[in-house]
Design a protein around this motif. Structure first.
Motif, PDB file in Angstrom:
ATOM      1  N   THR A 144       1.829   1.434   5.219  1.00  0.00           N
ATOM      2  CA  THR A 144       2.431   2.304   4.194  1.00  0.00           C
ATOM      3  C   THR A 144       3.747   2.910   4.664  1.00  0.00           C
ATOM      4  O   THR A 144       4.318   3.750   3.981  1.00  0.00           O
TER       5      THR A 144
ATOM      6  N   ILE B 264       2.481   5.479  -4.917  1.00  0.00           N
ATOM      7  CA  ILE B 264       1.513   4.420  -5.252  1.00  0.00           C
ATOM      8  C   ILE B 264       2.265   3.132  -5.596  1.00  0.00           C
ATOM      9  O   ILE B 264       3.266   3.159  -6.303  1.00  0.00           O
TER      10      ILE B 264
ATOM     11  N   SER C 206       0.860  -1.184   0.000  1.00  0.00           N
ATOM     12  CA  SER C 206       0.000   0.000   0.000  1.00  0.00           C
ATOM     13  C   SER C 206       0.894   1.231   0.000  1.00  0.00           C
ATOM     14  O   SER C 206       2.041   1.149   0.463  1.00  0.00           O
ATOM     15  N   PRO C 207       0.388   2.377  -0.472  1.00  0.00           N
ATOM     16  CA  PRO C 207      -0.967   2.619  -0.970  1.00  0.00           C
ATOM     17  C   PRO C 207      -1.114   2.194  -2.443  1.00  0.00           C
ATOM     18  O   PRO C 207      -0.126   1.908  -3.115  1.00  0.00           O
TER      19      PRO C 207
ATOM     20  N   GLU D 220      -3.578   7.054  -0.777  1.00  0.00           N
ATOM     21  CA  GLU D 220      -4.360   6.350  -1.785  1.00  0.00           C
ATOM     22  C   GLU D 220      -4.902   7.359  -2.801  1.00  0.00           C
ATOM     23  O   GLU D 220      -5.271   8.473  -2.433  1.00  0.00           O
TER      24      GLU D 220
ATOM     25  N   TRP E 144      -7.681  -3.235   4.256  1.00  0.00           N
ATOM     26  CA  TRP E 144      -7.895  -1.814   3.963  1.00  0.00           C
ATOM     27  C   TRP E 144      -9.346  -1.545   3.620  1.00  0.00           C
ATOM     28  O   TRP E 144      -9.968  -2.284   2.864  1.00  0.00           O
TER      29      TRP E 144
END
Ligand SMILES: [Zn+2]
Length: 257
Positions: A207, A245, A65-66, A128, A217
């Motif tokens: 993250t 990302i 993640s993200p 995100e 999530w």
């Protein structure tokens, strides 16, 4: 008397020598210590996996993640039950973000699963993305089940009206790393998350180092707002604290109907 003094000097030198050795070995071989990481430069996200053997998932993990939330499949997902209580809190500047630690905040229940809410913290911009776009801010509400599984609810913020429910947090963020202040009054996590609880869900990781995987999530579809001054106050402390990302790989993103 004389020999004692010499012994003292020798011991002193020996200690000094050992300390220097320890410092040298610390500098030369930072891996096992896995201490310092950041959002840019030599200890930035591209290097996290090499900073410590404990951080390997940051480099080799396949469910990191993200992510960019896009192409989600609509599904009949269980509703989020926010069984939270108004709670006392403390605001911590941990050097990477502002974190709000909660005491006996209650539980998130999803179907058969139950998780205790521990803390929330912020990232600017939002880590995100949704269809390729990042928001100016996100709060991550971190929960833990009795078996240790983590579930994180992401609450996205658009810039707009001042967030009255978080005003005492944004007004009292400690400027110094490692500083903590007690919160004023209580916070109500249910109110902060709001009543529009449609969500995206996928599996991922922390993250930040150690980037551990197996995190459930949940990102709320409806953003809330943060005021311009509130956002500016956070940005002044943390101009950029979002990991890039990560690839989706074989994961599926689901969205509640
Ligand atoms: Zn986070």
């Amino acid at each position: 008397m004389k020999s004692k003094r010499i012994l003292g000097l020798k011991t002193g030198l020996l200690i000094l020598f050992s300390v220097s050795l320890a410092l040298v070995s610390c500098k030369g071989e930072s891996k096992p210590h896995g201490g310092h990481w950041s959002y840019e430069g030599e200890t930035g996200p591209e290097k996290w996996g090499e900073l410590s053997t404990d951080f390997e998932a940051c480099k080799i993990g396949e469910n990191q993640s993200p992510i960019d939330i896009t192409g989600a499949s609509a599904a009949d997902l269980p509703a989020l039950q926010l069984n939270y209580n108004p709670t006392n809190y403390e605001i911590v500047n941990n050097g990477h973000t502002i974190q709000v630690n909660l005491k006996d905040a209650g539980k998130l229940v999803i179907g058969e699963d139950s998780y205790s809410l521990l803390q929330f913290h912020f990232h600017h911009p939002s880590e995100e993305a949704v269809d390729g776009e990042r928001f100016p801010l996100v709060a991550h509400f971190v929960h833990k089940a009795d078996d240790g599984e983590l579930a994180v609810i992401g609450l996205l913020f658009s810039e707009g009206d001042k967030n009255a429910l978080l005003s005492s947090v944004f007004a009292n963020m400690p400027g110094e790393a490692k500083a903590t202040v007690d919160g004023e009054g209580t916070l109500n996590p249910s109110e902060i998350l709001g009543s529009e609880l449609g969500y995206y869900t996928f599996t991922g990781s922390l993250t930040t180092p150690p980037c551990s995987e197996g995190v459930r999530w949940i990102v709320l579809k409806s953003p809330t707002t943060v005021g311009g001054e509130q956002l500016a106050a956070f940005k002044k402390l943390f101009p950029m604290n979002a990991r890039p990302i990560q690839p989706l790989n074989d994961r599926e993103i689901k969205v509640s109907k």
